[in-house]
Design an enzyme around this catalytic site. Structure first.
Site, PDB file in Angstrom:
ATOM      1  CE  LYS A  43      -2.412  -0.312   3.760  1.00 47.29           C
ATOM      2  NZ  LYS A  43      -2.182  -1.637   4.341  1.00 47.29           N
ATOM      3  NE  ARG A  67      -5.209   1.153  10.593  1.00 48.88           N
ATOM      4  CZ  ARG A  67      -4.028   0.604  10.389  1.00 48.88           C
ATOM      5  NH1 ARG A  67      -3.787  -0.608  10.803  1.00 48.88           N
ATOM      6  NH2 ARG A  67      -3.081   1.261   9.777  1.00 48.88           N
ATOM      7  NE  ARG A 100      10.936  -5.671  11.907  1.00 48.20           N
ATOM      8  CZ  ARG A 100       9.834  -4.952  11.964  1.00 48.20           C
ATOM      9  NH1 ARG A 100       9.751  -3.942  12.785  1.00 48.20           N
ATOM     10  NH2 ARG A 100       8.810  -5.218  11.188  1.00 48.20           N
TER      11      ARG A 100
END
Ligand SMILES: [Zn+2]
Length: 214
Positions: free
Chosen positions: A13, A88, A161
């Site tokens: 995005k 959202r 990570r």
């Protein structure tokens, strides 16, 4: 043109929003960026956002909506914007509609939903590696280091990570699928939703978007 970009984490995005912004000369408004700058500028809403972020909580709808409303009051959105990371939730989407009607006398033109199969998202997201010493980013498939597992710059052992581990990625994708469904349905019902196949290269996906929105 007023655009919203939707899509799961790893769908690209941010990259597509940047391209749309540059080529159409409209601002790329990412909620993450405006939240961070409100926090840095220590605005009232920024302070509220900071308290939630420090506790690791989601920033509540009304704070995100307030910060977005302030951002949309700037002059640079007169000819359009590309929103990334907002809305959202359906509640945020409804607020966006009313902010645009009341403050801008406008409405959204199109909502682009970047569609990428889960297996591909997992491949993209679990391939990320980072150098713990100099911070350089790598990807095992798209941007591999010259020597496996070692930083090109400083020779340190690369790490993955916690957020990029497969179990965590799967969990994030599930949360996204569940929470985004009502939002996607909301825009579909309004006739604004356009699905774009997000699998190809950055350029291919961008071309598909431009073809669809004209
Ligand atoms: Zn390094």
């Amino acid at each position: 043109m007023y655009l919203v970009l939707l899509g799961p984490p790893g769908a690209g995005k941010g990259t597509q929003a940047d391209l749309l912004s540059r080529n159409r000369d409209i601002p790329h408004i990412s909620t993450g960026d405006i939240l961070r700058s409100a926090v840095d500028e220590e605005t009232e809403l920024g302070e509220e956002a900071r308290e939630h972020m420090e506790r690791g909580d989601l920033v509540p709808d009304e704070v995100v909506i307030g910060i977005t409303r302030q951002r949309l009051a700037a002059d640079d959105v007169a000819d359009g914007f590309v929103l990334d990371g907002f809305p959202r939730t359906v509640r945020q989407a409804e607020s966006l509609d009313s902010i645009m009607q009341q403050d801008m006398d406008g409405s959204l033109d199109v909502v682009i939903n970047l569609d990428v199969p889960e297996t591909e998202l997992i491949r993209r997201m679990t391939g990320r590696r980072i150098c713990p010493t100099c911070g350089r980013n790598y990807h095992l498939v798209f941007n591999a280091p010259r020597s496996l597992g070692e930083c090109d710059e400083c020779g340190s052992d690369l790490i993955q990570r916690e957020d990029d581990k497969e179990s965590v990625v799967r969990q994030r994708l599930q949360v996204y699928q569940k929470s985004s469904k009502p939002l996607i349905d909301y825009y579909d019902d309004l006739g604004l939703l356009v699905n774009v196949d997000g699998r190809g290269s950055v350029e291919q996906v961008y071309e598909a978007i431009e073809d669809l929105i004209g």
